[in-house]
Design an enzyme around this catalytic site. Structure first.
Site, PDB file in Angstrom:
ATOM      1  N   TYR A   1     -10.472  -5.699   2.209  1.00  4.62           N
ATOM      2  CA  TYR A   1      -9.375  -6.270   2.999  1.00  4.62           C
ATOM      3  C   TYR A   1      -9.544  -7.787   3.177  1.00  4.62           C
ATOM      4  O   TYR A   1      -8.665  -8.571   2.790  1.00  4.62           O
ATOM      5  CB  TYR A   1      -9.294  -5.569   4.355  1.00  4.62           C
ATOM      6  CG  TYR A   1      -7.890  -5.147   4.769  1.00  4.62           C
ATOM      7  CD1 TYR A   1      -7.708  -4.144   5.712  1.00  4.62           C
ATOM      8  CD2 TYR A   1      -6.761  -5.764   4.257  1.00  4.62           C
ATOM      9  CE1 TYR A   1      -6.423  -3.751   6.114  1.00  4.62           C
ATOM     10  CE2 TYR A   1      -5.485  -5.396   4.638  1.00  4.62           C
ATOM     11  CZ  TYR A   1      -5.336  -4.372   5.572  1.00  4.62           C
ATOM     12  OH  TYR A   1      -4.061  -3.999   5.969  1.00  4.62           O
TER      13      TYR A   1
ATOM     14  N   GLU B   1      -5.045 -13.981  -1.270  1.00  7.20           N
ATOM     15  CA  GLU B   1      -3.632 -14.270  -0.980  1.00  7.20           C
ATOM     16  C   GLU B   1      -3.475 -15.661  -0.378  1.00  7.20           C
ATOM     17  O   GLU B   1      -2.595 -16.430  -0.787  1.00  7.20           O
ATOM     18  CB  GLU B   1      -3.088 -13.206  -0.032  1.00  7.20           C
ATOM     19  CG  GLU B   1      -2.995 -11.815  -0.663  1.00  7.20           C
ATOM     20  CD  GLU B   1      -2.512 -10.768   0.320  1.00  7.20           C
ATOM     21  OE1 GLU B   1      -1.899 -11.117   1.354  1.00  7.20           O
ATOM     22  OE2 GLU B   1      -2.735  -9.575   0.063  1.00  7.20           O
TER      23      GLU B   1
HETATM   24  C1  LIG Z   1       8.757 -12.637   5.565  1.00  4.87           C
HETATM   25  C2  LIG Z   1       7.314 -12.982   5.285  1.00  4.87           C
HETATM   26  C3  LIG Z   1       6.321 -11.823   5.558  1.00  4.87           C
HETATM   27  C4  LIG Z   1       4.923 -12.316   5.435  1.00  4.87           C
HETATM   28  C5  LIG Z   1       4.005 -11.459   6.296  1.00  4.87           C
HETATM   29  C6  LIG Z   1       2.692 -12.116   6.473  1.00  4.87           C
HETATM   30  C7  LIG Z   1       1.806 -11.293   7.355  1.00  4.87           C
HETATM   31  C8  LIG Z   1       0.380 -11.550   6.999  1.00  4.87           C
HETATM   32  C9  LIG Z   1      -0.590 -10.663   7.754  1.00  4.87           C
HETATM   33  C10 LIG Z   1      -0.916  -9.415   6.967  1.00  4.87           C
HETATM   34  C11 LIG Z   1      -2.139  -9.626   6.094  1.00  4.87           C
HETATM   35  C12 LIG Z   1      -2.355  -8.424   5.205  1.00  4.87           C
HETATM   36  C13 LIG Z   1      -2.747  -8.858   3.847  1.00  4.87           C
HETATM   37  C14 LIG Z   1      -3.067  -7.663   2.991  1.00  4.87           C
HETATM   38  C15 LIG Z   1      -4.089  -7.751   2.164  1.00  4.87           C
HETATM   39  C16 LIG Z   1      -4.465  -6.579   1.363  1.00  4.87           C
HETATM   40  O1  LIG Z   1      -3.863  -5.514   1.325  1.00  4.87           O
HETATM   41  S1  LIG Z   1      -5.857  -6.822   0.502  1.00  4.87           S
HETATM   42  C17 LIG Z   1      -6.222  -5.210  -0.233  1.00  4.87           C
HETATM   43  C18 LIG Z   1      -7.009  -4.329   0.716  1.00  4.87           C
HETATM   44  N1  LIG Z   1      -6.086  -3.717   1.654  1.00  4.87           N
HETATM   45  C19 LIG Z   1      -6.406  -2.600   2.338  1.00  4.87           C
HETATM   46  O2  LIG Z   1      -7.457  -2.017   2.252  1.00  4.87           O
HETATM   47  C20 LIG Z   1      -5.324  -2.046   3.229  1.00  4.87           C
HETATM   48  C21 LIG Z   1      -4.481  -1.083   2.401  1.00  4.87           C
HETATM   49  N2  LIG Z   1      -3.354  -0.663   3.179  1.00  4.87           N
HETATM   50  C22 LIG Z   1      -3.379   0.478   3.939  1.00  4.87           C
HETATM   51  O3  LIG Z   1      -4.360   1.187   4.054  1.00  4.87           O
HETATM   52  C23 LIG Z   1      -2.092   0.812   4.620  1.00  4.87           C
HETATM   53  O4  LIG Z   1      -1.084   0.003   4.080  1.00  4.87           O
HETATM   54  C24 LIG Z   1      -2.163   0.626   6.134  1.00  4.87           C
HETATM   55  C25 LIG Z   1      -0.752   0.747   6.682  1.00  4.87           C
HETATM   56  C26 LIG Z   1      -2.760  -0.726   6.423  1.00  4.87           C
HETATM   57  C27 LIG Z   1      -3.037   1.718   6.754  1.00  4.87           C
HETATM   58  O5  LIG Z   1      -2.596   2.962   6.263  1.00  4.87           O
HETATM   59  P1  LIG Z   1      -2.319   4.172   7.272  1.00  4.87           P
HETATM   60  O6  LIG Z   1      -1.416   5.096   6.552  1.00  4.87           O
HETATM   61  O7  LIG Z   1      -1.906   3.687   8.600  1.00  4.87           O
HETATM   62  O8  LIG Z   1      -3.736   4.800   7.479  1.00  4.87           O
HETATM   63  P2  LIG Z   1      -4.267   6.119   6.824  1.00  4.87           P
HETATM   64  O9  LIG Z   1      -5.488   6.515   7.577  1.00  4.87           O
HETATM   65  O10 LIG Z   1      -4.375   5.948   5.350  1.00  4.87           O
HETATM   66  O11 LIG Z   1      -3.090   7.204   7.075  1.00  4.87           O
HETATM   67  C28 LIG Z   1      -2.707   7.527   8.416  1.00  4.87           C
HETATM   68  C29 LIG Z   1      -2.072   8.901   8.370  1.00  4.87           C
HETATM   69  O12 LIG Z   1      -0.866   8.867   7.604  1.00  4.87           O
HETATM   70  C30 LIG Z   1      -0.990   9.717   6.486  1.00  4.87           C
HETATM   71  N3  LIG Z   1      -0.323   9.087   5.359  1.00  4.87           N
HETATM   72  C31 LIG Z   1      -0.039   7.783   5.207  1.00  4.87           C
HETATM   73  N4  LIG Z   1       0.605   7.577   4.057  1.00  4.87           N
HETATM   74  C32 LIG Z   1       0.701   8.798   3.457  1.00  4.87           C
HETATM   75  C33 LIG Z   1       1.238   9.244   2.226  1.00  4.87           C
HETATM   76  N5  LIG Z   1       1.800   8.381   1.355  1.00  4.87           N
HETATM   77  N6  LIG Z   1       1.151  10.542   1.924  1.00  4.87           N
HETATM   78  C34 LIG Z   1       0.568  11.408   2.784  1.00  4.87           C
HETATM   79  N7  LIG Z   1       0.011  11.064   3.982  1.00  4.87           N
HETATM   80  C35 LIG Z   1       0.096   9.760   4.292  1.00  4.87           C
HETATM   81  C36 LIG Z   1      -2.475   9.851   6.275  1.00  4.87           C
HETATM   82  O13 LIG Z   1      -2.806  10.995   5.559  1.00  4.87           O
HETATM   83  C37 LIG Z   1      -2.957   9.913   7.690  1.00  4.87           C
HETATM   84  O14 LIG Z   1      -2.614  11.178   8.221  1.00  4.87           O
HETATM   85  P3  LIG Z   1      -3.570  11.860   9.336  1.00  4.87           P
HETATM   86  O15 LIG Z   1      -4.809  12.235   8.584  1.00  4.87           O
HETATM   87  O16 LIG Z   1      -2.783  13.025   9.835  1.00  4.87           O
HETATM   88  O17 LIG Z   1      -3.832  10.796  10.367  1.00  4.87           O
END
Ligand SMILES: CCCCCCCCCCCCC/C=C/C(=O)SCCNC(=O)CCNC(=O)[C@H](O)C(C)(C)COP(=O)(O)OP(=O)(O)OC[C@H]1O[C@@H](n2cnc3c(N)ncnc32)[C@H](O)[C@@H]1OP(=O)(O)O
Length: 284
Positions: free
Chosen positions: A206, A213
């Site tokens: 991350y 970026e």
């Molecule tokens: C107009 C201009 C806009 C500009 C904006 C600028 C803002 C700048 C700030 C932001 C900076 C971010 C920069 C990003 C950099 C990178 O990404 S670098 C690469 C490394 N990145 C990462 O490691 C993060 C990857 N991203 C994620 O993991 C997700 O996008 C997340 C939203 C950040 C977290 O995912 P999340 O789903 O919340 O967590 P999980 O534990 O994985 O899942 C939670 C529960 O949801 C279920 N689930 C989610 N998606 C699915 C799916 N597709 N299918 C099935 N289930 C899903 C998951 O199973 C979990 O369920 P439970 O087990 O019941 O909790």
């Protein structure tokens, strides 16, 4: 999410010595995963609202049907995204091995990248049926869409920057891990390594991705300043001005408050999934 078979070995229980999440040595314990929380259905859908027994039954059947359709879609989506990012990874590796340089990698994979990263916008819709935050997902997806379309696509002079390859490699490793985690989790056959990778790789990837970026946006600044792209100067009939150069400075600054929110969200998910599951003694 489906329920793991009760004989499933405990995740996080006393395992082989190689595991980094060992529990104090004790009698083997087994884990009965909490039954998957079905997507919250509104009262009328799950028959909990007022109405006849028939209406309640049809509501529950509608919810199950929606559940089955939703599950099938999410499995398809996750497999497709895993495959797409795998194609990206192989294409980037192949280009580098064949050409011995990173220059030109972006141009060779940009169509695939744009398709799959734009397809990920659906994840904001998925928040209605998976247990995740719309805000966190929205910020994550919008930052990716911004990088792909408003930076690397729009400012061609920076497409060969090392920082572009840095964040592309990090995104690719992250997304292959993430979507394969979702896929195997939904199929109830989640290899522990995938789970471990999902909730540990981000610790390094991350911040490295964010550095990639930010360096890319920084490299784009001189070109944006010189070209005045995406900017509106005064005077004009709307009496409104916009300077993309200063907008990019604001975007870079927004990483400071926004990124920690995403990072701590992942750390919370990590604690929940790797350390917070209920460990119960196996019923004899
Ligand atoms: C107009 C201009 C806009 C500009 C904006 C600028 C803002 C700048 C700030 C932001 C900076 C971010 C920069 C990003 C950099 C990178 O990404 S670098 C690469 C490394 N990145 C990462 O490691 C993060 C990857 N991203 C994620 O993991 C997700 O996008 C997340 C939203 C950040 C977290 O995912 P999340 O789903 O919340 O967590 P999980 O534990 O994985 O899942 C939670 C529960 O949801 C279920 N689930 C989610 N998606 C699915 C799916 N597709 N299918 C099935 N289930 C899903 C998951 O199973 C979990 O369920 P439970 O087990 O019941 O909790």
């Amino acid at each position: 999410m489906g329920r793991a078979p009760e004989s499933a070995p405990a995740v996080g229980a006393a395992p082989s010595s190689s595991s980094s999440f060992s529990v104090p040595p004790r009698a083997p314990v087994y884990l009965r995963l909490e039954p998957a929380r079905e997507p919250m259905a509104s009262s009328e859908e799950d028959g909990a609202g007022n109405g006849s027994v028939e209406e309640k039954e049809s509501g529950k059947k509608a919810h199950r049907r929606r559940g089955a359709v939703t599950t099938a879609w999410l499995i398809f989506y996750n497999i497709a995204m895993t495959a797409g990012w795998l194609v990206l990874a192989i294409a980037m590796a192949r280009f580098y091995l064949e050409n011995g340089t990173h220059k030109g990698i972006y141009k060779s994979i940009q169509k695939t990248l744009k398709f799959f990263q734009t397809f990920a916008l659906l994840e904001i819709v998925h928040c209605a049926v998976v247990h995740t935050s719309v805000l966190v997902t929205g910020v994550q997806v919008s930052s990716r869409i911004f990088m792909v379309w408003f930076i690397t696509h729009s400012i061609k002079q920076i497409q060969n920057e090392e920082s572009v390859i840095l964040f592309l490699v990090v995104w690719t490793v992250t997304e292959i891990t993430r979507y394969s985690f979702y896929t195997f989790n939904m199929l109830n056959h989640l290899p522990y390594f995938i789970k471990w990778a999902r909730y540990n790789f981000f610790i390094i990837l991350y911040p490295v991705g964010v550095v990639g970026e930010l360096l890319t946006i920084y490299a784009a600044l001189p070109y944006v300043k010189r070209s005045g792209m995406f900017s509106v100067r005064l005077p004009n009939k709307y009496n409104v001005s916009f300077d993309y150069y200063y907008f990019l400075l604001i975007v870079m600054a927004s990483y400071v408050p926004m990124f920690p929110q995403l990072y701590f969200h992942m750390l919370r998910q990590r604690r929940k999934v790797l350390h917070g599951e209920v460990i119960v003694e196996k019923d004899d």
